[in-house]
Structure formats: C-alpha cells, structure tokens
Design an enzyme around this catalytic site. Structure first.
Site, PDB file in Angstrom:
ATOM      1  N   HIS A  83       0.878  -1.163   0.000  1.00  0.00           N
ATOM      2  CA  HIS A  83       0.000   0.000   0.000  1.00  0.00           C
ATOM      3  C   HIS A  83       0.920   1.219   0.000  1.00  0.00           C
ATOM      4  O   HIS A  83       1.653   1.459   0.974  1.00  0.00           O
ATOM      5  CB  HIS A  83      -0.916   0.007   1.219  1.00  0.00           C
ATOM      6  CG  HIS A  83      -1.929  -1.090   1.194  1.00  0.00           C
ATOM      7  ND1 HIS A  83      -2.416  -1.702   2.336  1.00  0.00           N
ATOM      8  CD2 HIS A  83      -2.555  -1.702   0.148  1.00  0.00           C
ATOM      9  CE1 HIS A  83      -3.297  -2.634   1.998  1.00  0.00           C
ATOM     10  NE2 HIS A  83      -3.401  -2.649   0.675  1.00  0.00           N
ATOM     11  N   GLU A  86       1.528   3.601   2.973  1.00  0.00           N
ATOM     12  CA  GLU A  86       1.986   3.044   4.252  1.00  0.00           C
ATOM     13  C   GLU A  86       3.499   2.930   4.173  1.00  0.00           C
ATOM     14  O   GLU A  86       4.044   1.950   3.658  1.00  0.00           O
ATOM     15  CB  GLU A  86       1.291   1.713   4.509  1.00  0.00           C
ATOM     16  CG  GLU A  86      -0.227   1.874   4.642  1.00  0.00           C
ATOM     17  CD  GLU A  86      -0.983   0.544   4.711  1.00  0.00           C
ATOM     18  OE1 GLU A  86      -0.332  -0.516   4.857  1.00  0.00           O
ATOM     19  OE2 GLU A  86      -2.230   0.580   4.617  1.00  0.00           O
ATOM     20  N   HIS A 190       3.081  -3.306   6.795  1.00  0.00           N
ATOM     21  CA  HIS A 190       2.010  -2.342   6.543  1.00  0.00           C
ATOM     22  C   HIS A 190       2.026  -1.256   7.613  1.00  0.00           C
ATOM     23  O   HIS A 190       2.883  -1.237   8.499  1.00  0.00           O
ATOM     24  CB  HIS A 190       0.648  -3.044   6.549  1.00  0.00           C
ATOM     25  CG  HIS A 190       0.407  -3.927   5.360  1.00  0.00           C
ATOM     26  ND1 HIS A 190      -0.472  -3.603   4.351  1.00  0.00           N
ATOM     27  CD2 HIS A 190       0.937  -5.121   5.018  1.00  0.00           C
ATOM     28  CE1 HIS A 190      -0.473  -4.556   3.438  1.00  0.00           C
ATOM     29  NE2 HIS A 190       0.377  -5.499   3.830  1.00  0.00           N
ATOM     30  N   GLU A 281       1.636  -4.821  10.967  1.00  0.00           N
ATOM     31  CA  GLU A 281       1.190  -3.424  10.981  1.00  0.00           C
ATOM     32  C   GLU A 281       2.090  -2.685  11.972  1.00  0.00           C
ATOM     33  O   GLU A 281       2.091  -2.994  13.171  1.00  0.00           O
ATOM     34  CB  GLU A 281      -0.275  -3.340  11.411  1.00  0.00           C
ATOM     35  CG  GLU A 281      -1.241  -4.145  10.541  1.00  0.00           C
ATOM     36  CD  GLU A 281      -1.641  -3.408   9.272  1.00  0.00           C
ATOM     37  OE1 GLU A 281      -1.251  -2.220   9.125  1.00  0.00           O
ATOM     38  OE2 GLU A 281      -2.341  -4.000   8.425  1.00  0.00           O
TER      39      GLU A 281
END
Length: 440
Positions: A83, A86, A190, A281
């Site tokens: 992404h 990110e 991420h 994350e």
C-alpha cells in the site's frame, strides 16, 4: 540501470524517480557498501507493455552465496509498501539493509544469520502508489492503490472464493518470484495499526469461520511467529497502543478474527507458495513525519532480526534415490498438518517444514513408490541458526512426477458445500436438544 560487478556477485539496481531525498541518499550509501561486501541485487521487472509508470520492483538479496539458491540454506523475504501510502515499512527495510551490511563479520548474530540464510528484501511493492502519495495522512491516501487504482492486497488468487480480480503487474511479478524461489518464511509490512496478523485472512466453516476465527493446520506455528515479532518489538506486545483500534492480546490476531479479506498475499504464500507469511502493521499513523523514523527503527530492529531467525524452525532436508540423486515433487508433510495444496520438494529434492519443538511423524510420499514415515524429535532450530536436517532415501522410484503445481482456484470451495450440507442436520439436532431440555 546500473550494473555492478564485485567479486563473484552481480548487483543489478533499478532506481527510478525516487523523490524522497533521505531514501535516495540511504540507497546510494547502501550501494557503496554493497560493492565492497559481495551482496547482490535482483530486479523483478513489470511486464510490458504496461499502463503503469514502468517502475521496477527491486529486491536486495543478502547471503554468503546471494546470487543463487544453495541447498540447505532457507530462503526468507520481507516485502513492504504494497500500500503506497503506508511508508514506515519501506524505510525500515532500507535501514535493515544498512544494518545487516554494516554489521556483517562484526556482529555475531548478523554474521550467523547471513551465513545460514538467503535474505530477500523488497522495500516497495507499490512504487507508483508511493509516488502518488502527495498528501501525508495518518489514515488514508489515494497512494494506497497502484496506478490502476487496485488494492494489491486484495489482488491475489483466493483459496476460499473466486474474487474475480484482474491480476496486476506488481502482483504477477511477486507471484512469479514466489513460484521461482523456495521461500520458507516471509512477512509483509504495513501501517495504520500496531499488530502482527496471521493466516487465514479469509475463511469458511471448514476453517472455523462460524466461530469468528479462520484456523490453518499450522495455527500454533503462526501464533508463535506473530508473538516472536510482537514480543521483541518495543510496544506491540501491549496490544493497545493505537487508541482508535481494538485491544489485541499480546499484540497479535488471526486475520479473519480482525476483519475478513479476499485475495490477500499472506494466504496466497501459505497455500500456493509453501511459505509461511504474516502481516506486520507497524505504525498507528500510515504516513508519519520523517522525524519519527529513527524511533520506528529503534522500536523494530530487534524484532526484524529475531523474526528472520525463525526461518530455521522445524525440519529440512532432501529426498533422494538410492544413487543419491534428488527427487523433485515428492510430498513431505508432518502427519496431522497436511496442506490442502500438498507441500512438495523442489527441483533439488529439498523440503522445509516450519515446526515448533516437539515430536512429529513426517511422511514422504513419492509417486508410484509409496511412503516413508519417520518420527523425529525437533529441537529449537533458531537457537543454532539451523533446522533439524533429515534426508529421505527411496530405494526404488517407479515414476518421476511431472508438474505438481496446484490449480489457482478456491481450493476450499468443496469444503464449503460439505459444511453447508451439514448445517441443517446440526440445526435440527440443536432444536431437538432444546425441546428435550424444555420438556424433560
């Protein structure tokens, strides 16, 4: 494009329109060290013609023999920035490259890691999305998507549903890469939360989705992998560092238990790549200020290193004939952990099975030649930077298997129909139990 020759290594680098000055400078600092260190760059090119900008996906490969696979040396990969908005993972991987190169031959852990592992690092899977992120926002930007407006983490074949997506060039490049290497362990980085998430991201009743958790046969290993990262991170293990997110015990979650998604990369790796991958994350804010990057590196450095070491969990070896020749496409799995797409030996007859310490029965099945069972006591491989080694030897081989790849269709779709057929019976039994209790 630049071509570097150094000792026995070849360094291929594609650098296109890097707008972030610190990233640009760090990249060239790394390149200067690489020329002296005998590491290599691989390049995964977009297919052309392409509607994209044409930026390549570049991958750094670190290892004592970086230019090709070495029998007995497991393959590991980190991927970030799928992404584009990110950004923390992208910067962390550049810092990780610098750290590994700088500390080789001086830090004993780094040296043993490079001696025993072939490490692939892709700082950005979505360079077009990164370049499109003009507004630095904590929550959302159009840079999340690739140039075609597609979410790359919804773009892989799905094992549960026909997601009917057009495979993007970036996705296809990564799929080809996965199929051409023997990856054992992976993580994709991420932002937007602080948690380690593990497979499955999608599910159906066959994997426990009715209970809100989609469980693989290797759930214990995935929990261990996620906890390894979270417990070595400065604060992820607390599970509540992002105030607007749920509380996650130990800072980990099953992907489906958090939220369901189709076409995710970690499920694809596990089913079709024979590679265990988790999703990390790493920042509550997707695109934080550059002033915070050093703190992010300090928070993640130990976890990034310790996670790579987990590629040495379990058992590894070869399947050979009586003349010592490797046998490809032999199914090798631990009993009770059979995969819906069976894990098979590569062209060198190699297998790698990630297993926690304990006793296991391994089953090697060669086409037309039966099976060999072996009970093994598996130690804690990461402590010694090596999985337990065991070779299977078949005295007779009837036929050599051809292409043994699994079809990229929803392999769990048959289980869904079976589960659906069972539901009325279960509901009927539940109703009868309630009536029996009421009228007893």
């Amino acid at each position: 494009m630049y071509l570097y020759f150094c000792c026995s290594a070849i360094l291929w680098v594609e650098l296109l329109q890097i707008s972030n000055a610190s990233c640009f400078s760090l990249t060239f600092i790394i390149l200067g060290r690489l020329v002296k260190k005998s590491f290599s760059f691989d390049t995964l090119n977009f297919f052309s013609p392409s509607p994209l900008k044409g930026r390549d996906l570049w991958v750094l490969v670190l290892g004592r023999f970086p230019t090709q696979h070495t029998i007995g040396i497991p393959e590991f990969k980190y991927i970030a920035n799928m992404h584009g908005d990110e950004t923390v993972g992208r910067e962390l991987l550049l810092h990780l490259i610098d750290f590994l190169v700088t500390n080789d031959k001086s830090d004993p852990v780094v040296t043993r890691l490079i001696n025993s592992t072939r490490i692939h690092i892709m700082p950005s899977m979505n360079p077009d999305g990164f370049e499109a992120t003009t507004t630095h926002d904590c929550y959302y930007s159009e840079g999340r998507f690739n140039k075609n407006g597609e979410d790359l983490n919804r773009n892989f074949p799905d094992v549960f549903n026909s997601n009917n997506v057009t495979i993007q060039p970036e996705t296809q490049a990564v799929i080809n890469w996965i199929q051409n290497e023997t990856f054992v362990l992976s993580a994709n980085l991420h932002g937007g939360a602080l948690i380690a998430s593990y497979t499955f991201d999608n599910g159906n009743p066959a994997t426990g989705s009715l209970q809100g958790y989609s469980r693989s046969r290797d759930d214990d290993v995935f929990i261990h992998l996620a906890k390894t990262y979270s417990s070595n991170h400065a604060s992820m293990y607390k599970g509540n560092e992002c105030g607007n997110k749920p509380v996650f015990p130990y800072g980990i979650t099953n992907g489906y238990a958090w939220y369901q998604l189709q076409g995710g990369m970690q499920d694809y790796n596990y089913i079709w790549g024979q590679c265990f991958e988790i999703t990390l994350e790493l920042s509550c804010c997707k695109y934080p200020p550059a002033s915070q990057l050093q703190d992010f590196w300090n928070d993640n450095k130990a976890a990034l290193i310790e996670y790579i070491k987990q590629v040495h969990l379990g058992v590894k070896g070869q399947v050979l004939d009586r003349h010592g020749q490797p046998i490809p496409n032999v199914i090798v799995e631990a009993k009770g952990r059979e995969h819906i797409c069976p894990y098979r030996t590569n062209q060198h007859g190699e297998y790698y099975l990630l297993l926690l310490p304990g006793s296991y029965v391994l089953n090697a099945t060669a086409p037309g030649s039966g099976s060999i069972l072996k009970t093994l006591l598996v130690p804690n491989g990461p402590e010694n930077f090596s999985a337990l080694k065991y070779d299977f030897v078949f005295s007779e081989i009837s036929t050599l298997a051809g292409d043994a790849s699994c079809p990229t269709k929803p392999l769990y779709q048959d289980f869904e129909s079976i589960s659906a057929a069972v539901k009325p019976t279960l509901h009927f039994l539940a109703l009868m139990t309630v009536l029996y209790t009421v009228f007893k």
